[in-house]
Design an enzyme around this catalytic site. Structure first.
Site, PDB file in Angstrom:
ATOM      1  N   HIS A   1       1.568  -9.140  -9.396  1.00 23.55           N
ATOM      2  CA  HIS A   1       2.282  -9.064  -8.125  1.00 23.55           C
ATOM      3  C   HIS A   1       1.424  -9.594  -6.977  1.00 23.55           C
ATOM      4  O   HIS A   1       0.903  -8.838  -6.157  1.00 23.55           O
ATOM      5  CB  HIS A   1       2.708  -7.613  -7.849  1.00 23.55           C
ATOM      6  CG  HIS A   1       3.925  -7.215  -8.612  1.00 23.55           C
ATOM      7  ND1 HIS A   1       4.262  -5.910  -8.883  1.00 23.55           N
ATOM      8  CD2 HIS A   1       4.908  -7.969  -9.172  1.00 23.55           C
ATOM      9  CE1 HIS A   1       5.395  -5.871  -9.574  1.00 23.55           C
ATOM     10  NE2 HIS A   1       5.792  -7.104  -9.772  1.00 23.55           N
TER      11      HIS A   1
ATOM     12  N   GLU B   1       6.539  -2.190 -14.839  1.00 22.18           N
ATOM     13  CA  GLU B   1       5.759  -1.472 -15.859  1.00 22.18           C
ATOM     14  C   GLU B   1       6.548  -0.271 -16.381  1.00 22.18           C
ATOM     15  O   GLU B   1       6.522   0.035 -17.588  1.00 22.18           O
ATOM     16  CB  GLU B   1       4.421  -1.000 -15.288  1.00 22.18           C
ATOM     17  CG  GLU B   1       3.583  -0.298 -16.352  1.00 22.18           C
ATOM     18  CD  GLU B   1       2.313   0.327 -15.814  1.00 22.18           C
ATOM     19  OE1 GLU B   1       1.707  -0.244 -14.890  1.00 22.18           O
ATOM     20  OE2 GLU B   1       1.926   1.398 -16.326  1.00 22.18           O
TER      21      GLU B   1
ATOM     22  N   SER C   1       3.461  -5.363  -4.462  1.00 21.62           N
ATOM     23  CA  SER C   1       2.368  -4.791  -5.250  1.00 21.62           C
ATOM     24  C   SER C   1       2.275  -3.298  -4.978  1.00 21.62           C
ATOM     25  O   SER C   1       1.942  -2.868  -3.862  1.00 21.62           O
ATOM     26  CB  SER C   1       1.044  -5.485  -4.879  1.00 21.62           C
ATOM     27  OG  SER C   1      -0.054  -4.728  -5.357  1.00 21.62           O
ATOM     28  N   SER C   2       2.537  -2.503  -5.992  1.00 21.10           N
ATOM     29  CA  SER C   2       2.535  -1.049  -5.849  1.00 21.10           C
ATOM     30  C   SER C   2       1.175  -0.538  -5.410  1.00 21.10           C
ATOM     31  O   SER C   2       1.055   0.273  -4.480  1.00 21.10           O
ATOM     32  CB  SER C   2       2.945  -0.412  -7.180  1.00 21.10           C
ATOM     33  OG  SER C   2       2.842   0.989  -7.121  1.00 21.10           O
TER      34      SER C   2
END
Length: 329
Positions: free
Chosen positions: A50, A135, A231-232
Site C-alpha cells: 500500500h 489481509e 496504508s493501515s
C-alpha cells in the site's frame, strides 16, 4: 522557533525504525525479479504493497495491477500481493493455468497456518482485524469454516459461538501488540479457555514503528508520517501522534507538505509507514530545507535485521517458461 542569527533552524528528528519492513522489501523484490526474468508485463493481484510511489514505480517498469484474476490474460505471470489472497483465488489461478508467484508476507502466511491448525482441532477462529482490509479478506478465505471478525472490545460481546470452550484467535499482522491488547483481554474475559498465538507472533515491524513514534512525539512539535492513505499501519502512526496531542499529518511525499504546519515549529518528527521508501523521507528533509537550516538526527531505537527468502519457484518458473517458448518456436 529556533533561530541562529537571522536564520531559522529546523531540528528534524527521525524515528528508528521507520519505512520498509522485511515483508515489503521481499514483495517489491519479487515483482522486480519477475520483471527481469520474464519481461513485462507481469500481473499483480491487488497493489503489491500500500504505497502509491512504489506501485507507480513498478507500473512504469511493466507491472500491471488488477483486482480480479479475470483481468489477467491466459498464461500471464501472476503475483499475489504481500497481503495474501483467499484460497479460492489460488484455486481459480490454478484452474486457469496461470503461472503464479506468491509474495504473501511470511508473517501473514504464518497467521493462515495458525488459523488452519486451530480449525482442524475443532475450534472456531476469531480474527482480530479491520473489515475490508485485503489481509483480512485473505485470512478469512484461508481458514476452513470461516472466522468471526472483531475490530474492538465492544465487538467481542456480540460474537455467537457454538462452544465457548472451543475458540481460538488470530490477528491481522498490521496491528500492533498495543492495538490488540484490549481486544485480547476482552476475549479472555468472555472465553476463559480461548487459545491464541504468542504476542511475539504479531508483526514485529508494526510494533517497532509504533513504539518509535511514541518516543518521537515526546520531543517533537509536529509529526510527519510518510505513507499512503490506504496504508493501515501508516494511518495508525499518524493517529498515535494525534492521540499524544501533537499536530500529526500523513503525507504521500514532500509535495504534500503545507508550509503553514511549520508556523511556530522548531522540532519536526518524521517517520514512515512500513510500505514507504526511504527516498521519500530524504526528499521531505530536503524540502524542509526551503524553510530554514535543517539539523537532522535520529532517535535511538530497535535495529531490525529480519530478511525473508524469495519464493523458490521464481527461477524454476523462468526456466520452465523459456523452455516452453523454445519448444513452441
Amino acid at each position: 522557533m529556533v533561530t541562529n542569527g537571522n536564520e531559522r533552524v529546523l531540528r528534524v528528528l527521525l524515528a528508528q525504525p521507520r519505512g520498509f519492513c522485511a515483508g515489503v522489501e521481499r514483495a517489491i523484490e519479487i515483482v522486480q525479479r519477475a520483471l527481469d526474468l520474464f519481461g513485462p508485463p507481469v500481473y499483480v493481484r491487488h497493489e503489491i504493497v500500500h504505497n502509491k510511489h512504489v506501485v507507480e514505480s513498478l507500473r512504469a517498469k511493466g507491472a500491471v495491477f488488477v483486482e480480479n484474476l479475470s483481468d489477467i490474460p491466459e498464461g500471464a505471470v501472476t503475483i499475489f500481493s504481500a497481503h495474501g489472497v483467499p484460497e479460492a483465488v489460488q484455486v481459480e489461478a490454478e484452474r486457469r493455468n496461470l503461472p503464479t508467484i506468491d509474495a504473501t508476507c511470511p508473517l501473514v502466511s504464518k497467521v493462515h497456518k495458525e488459523g488452519q491448525n486451530q480449525a482442524q482441532r475443532g475450534r472456531e477462529v476469531i480474527l482480530i482485524g479491520h473489515d475490508g482490509h485485503p489481509e483480512v479478506e485473505g485470512t478469512r478465505g484461508r481458514i476452513p469454516g470461516g472466522v468471526h471478525l472483531v475490530s474492538s472490545p465492544d465487538d467481542v460481546a456480540t460474537i455467537q459461538v457454538r462452544n465457548p470452550e472451543q475458540v481460538a484467535y488470530v490477528t491481522q499482522t498490521t496491528l500492533s501488540v498495543d492495538e490488540t491488547r484490549d481486544i485480547i483481554a476482552a476475549l479472555k474475559r468472555r472465553f476463559p479457555k480461548i487459545v491464541g498465538p504468542d504476542v511475539k507472533d504479531i508483526c514485529y515491524a508494526t510494533q517497532n514503528r509504533q513504539s518509535a513514534v511514541r518516543k518521537l512525539v515526546g520531543v517533537a512539535d509536529i509529526l510527519l508520517v510518510v505513507g499512503s492513505r490506504n496504508s493501515s499501519n501508516s494511518n495508525r502512526l499518524r493517529e498515535i501522534g494525534t492521540e499524544m496531542n501533537i499536530p500529526s499529518y500523513l503525507i504521500d511525499d514532500a509535495n504534500a507538505l503545507d508550509p503553514r504546519w511549520l508556523d511556530g515549529v522548531s522540532t519536526v518528527g518524521i517517520t514512515a509507514g512500513a510500505s514507504a521508501p526511504e527516498e521519500l523521507v530524504l526528499e521531505l528533509i530536503h524540502r524542509l530545507g526551503d524553510f530554514g537550516k535543517v539539523e537532522v538526527s535520529e532517535i535511538g531505537g530497535i535495529e531490525e535485521n529480519m530478511h525473508f527468502k524469495l519464493p523458490s519457484n521464481l527461477n524454476e518458473m523462468a526456466a520452465h517458461l523459456k523452455a516452453q517458448e523454445r519448444s513452441e518456436a
